[in-house]
Design an enzyme around this catalytic site. Sequence first.
Site, PDB file in Angstrom:
ATOM      1  N   ALA B 117       0.784  -1.237   0.000  1.00 37.17           N
ATOM      2  CA  ALA B 117       0.000   0.000   0.000  1.00 37.17           C
ATOM      3  C   ALA B 117       0.819   1.292   0.000  1.00 37.17           C
ATOM      4  CB  ALA B 117      -0.944   0.000   1.186  1.00 37.17           C
ATOM      5  N   PRO B 119       3.173   4.437  -0.664  1.00 38.34           N
ATOM      6  CA  PRO B 119       2.840   5.487   0.321  1.00 38.34           C
ATOM      7  C   PRO B 119       1.355   5.833   0.410  1.00 38.34           C
ATOM      8  CG  PRO B 119       3.672   6.513  -1.663  1.00 38.34           C
ATOM      9  CD  PRO B 119       3.699   5.027  -1.902  1.00 38.34           C
ATOM     10  N   GLY B 120       0.491   5.120  -0.317  1.00 39.86           N
ATOM     11  CA  GLY B 120      -0.935   5.293  -0.029  1.00 39.86           C
ATOM     12  C   GLY B 120      -1.770   5.975  -1.095  1.00 39.86           C
ATOM     13  N   SER B 121      -1.205   6.192  -2.287  1.00 39.15           N
ATOM     14  CA  SER B 121      -2.006   6.869  -3.314  1.00 39.15           C
ATOM     15  C   SER B 121      -3.248   6.053  -3.661  1.00 39.15           C
ATOM     16  CB  SER B 121      -1.169   7.123  -4.569  1.00 39.15           C
ATOM     17  OG  SER B 121      -0.739   5.904  -5.131  1.00 39.15           O
ATOM     18  N   LYS B 122      -3.071   4.735  -3.761  1.00 36.48           N
ATOM     19  CA  LYS B 122      -4.205   3.891  -4.151  1.00 36.48           C
ATOM     20  C   LYS B 122      -5.109   3.584  -2.961  1.00 36.48           C
ATOM     21  CE  LYS B 122      -1.440   2.274  -7.950  1.00 36.48           C
ATOM     22  NZ  LYS B 122      -0.142   2.861  -7.492  1.00 36.48           N
ATOM     23  N   ASP B 140       1.963  -2.878   4.240  1.00 39.85           N
ATOM     24  CA  ASP B 140       3.251  -2.749   3.560  1.00 39.85           C
ATOM     25  C   ASP B 140       4.305  -3.392   4.448  1.00 39.85           C
ATOM     26  OD1 ASP B 140       4.101  -0.954   0.978  1.00 39.85           O
ATOM     27  OD2 ASP B 140       5.775  -1.369   2.315  1.00 39.85           O
ATOM     28  N   ASP B 183      -0.444  -4.071  -6.063  1.00 40.14           N
ATOM     29  CA  ASP B 183       0.323  -3.127  -6.873  1.00 40.14           C
ATOM     30  C   ASP B 183       1.783  -3.443  -6.545  1.00 40.14           C
ATOM     31  OD1 ASP B 183       0.554  -0.903  -8.643  1.00 40.14           O
ATOM     32  OD2 ASP B 183       1.047   0.352  -6.927  1.00 40.14           O
ATOM     33  N   CYS B 236       4.185  -0.907 -12.674  1.00 40.75           N
ATOM     34  CA  CYS B 236       4.483   0.208 -13.570  1.00 40.75           C
ATOM     35  C   CYS B 236       5.722  -0.147 -14.390  1.00 40.75           C
ATOM     36  CB  CYS B 236       4.650   1.513 -12.806  1.00 40.75           C
ATOM     37  SG  CYS B 236       5.969   1.507 -11.606  1.00 40.75           S
TER      38      CYS B 236
END
Lengths: 155, 308
Positions: B117, B119-122, B140, B183, B236
């Site tokens: 997770a 740094p938390g954008s999603k 994480d 992710d 990515c």
Amino acid sequence: MKKRRKKIHKEAKWPRVVSLEERDEVLSFWEERFGIPKETFADYLLLSTAKNYWLFVKPPELRPLQNLQVQTVGLLFTRRVSKWLKPTSTALQRFGHLATRNVVELTPSELDRLRRERRLPFEAELEEGYVVIKCEGKVWGCGLYAKGKLISYLP
Amino acid sequence: MLELNEAPAYFERYREIIPRFEEFLEHLKKPLPLYFRLNELKCPREEIVLKGLERQGVKVEPVPNFPKFYRVEPRDFPLGNTEEYYLGYIYPMTLSSALPVLALEPKPGEYILDMCAAPGSKTTQIAQATGDRAVIVANDRRLDRLAALVANLKRLGVASALTTIYRGEVFPYGVPFDRILVDAPCSGEGRYRQGYEGELLYQKEGHTNLPAIQKGLLVRAFDLVKVGGIVVYSTCTINPEENEMVVDYLLRKRQAEIVPCDYPLPHHPGVTEWEGRVFHPDLAKAARFFPHETESVGFFVAKIKRLF
């Protein structure tokens, strides 16, 4: 690194779900002080660790989650400071726009000075106690209004 | 560190995968456009943010088909130093990074696991998408990264997430997760462009076997989600060994299928063959996004349903 992580696991504890009475005490404080109705928080549990109250979404069932070793649960909502309840700036930034009472509107220069000097001489038609600090439509957090002064509790 | 003039040689192995390869190489010379997501959990009136940023000399435009996303000019503007950032009204994130959560389609009341997770954008995007009403477990494995995650959850005023620090591969059973986002840590080739030279993870951690880690995470996620539940796997990076080959591994080990998905950015089917290896035909239903077609970071997204 391994050692550090282990230590954290050991300390990590699930916060306690508060009793209905305690929940009502905390939510009544928000309602009476700021005019934010208790129903605003109907979908959330109130949890407690030592002197802190946390807001956490009400899950279908809590038990399976309680088997996890957690680091944090939810949003830091309210603290107990001696015999008083104090809203956190974090929670006010989230819910403070719903407040209808004890809201202090500052000009940008007053806000600057409050953040720099941590207190301001201030006179207003307010009950003494914790207030929502706003500036140009943005909620900044928590202040204390007492004896002709505004004291900053902004982070 | 991979210098920009070394990029053509490095990416040559992907010539067959990347559409209009020369255009792609040319695009790497341009810096990444700047976007942010507006956080309506804390900011009930969008115009406060938009006017506030415009007063600071910034041009802000909504992104078509991406509700709450805005593109910012100039692209080197320090959004992180603004009052709007400090108060949690905005989360700077690149556009394609929003795609995995669009594929996940989280709903209020569901148990959601964000396995990697920080740094938390999603995580915060999931909280927004569900009106802060899903039960989000944000995990994480690294303490330093978890601190950034906790800070962002606090900054954005999220009350629907709890955080844990497990290794994803051994995340404990017991929570009936409806949806899981993996992710995964990856080599980051999709991020590579001017201003990001040398960011490729394969060089920083030369001995890390990323595909092995990714397979471990994905299989565990599949075993954690309930039957009929959804696992979204994303990276990515361009490398099929970290994308299709990882999902192919799962499809061969477990009863799973890839679900087709609509995305608001141009994309291409996942590859079904790479360097002589043939993958499960379902992989054509996964999606590949390329930097030069999306004005963003290159991404791979597969939406996987647990059948049994």
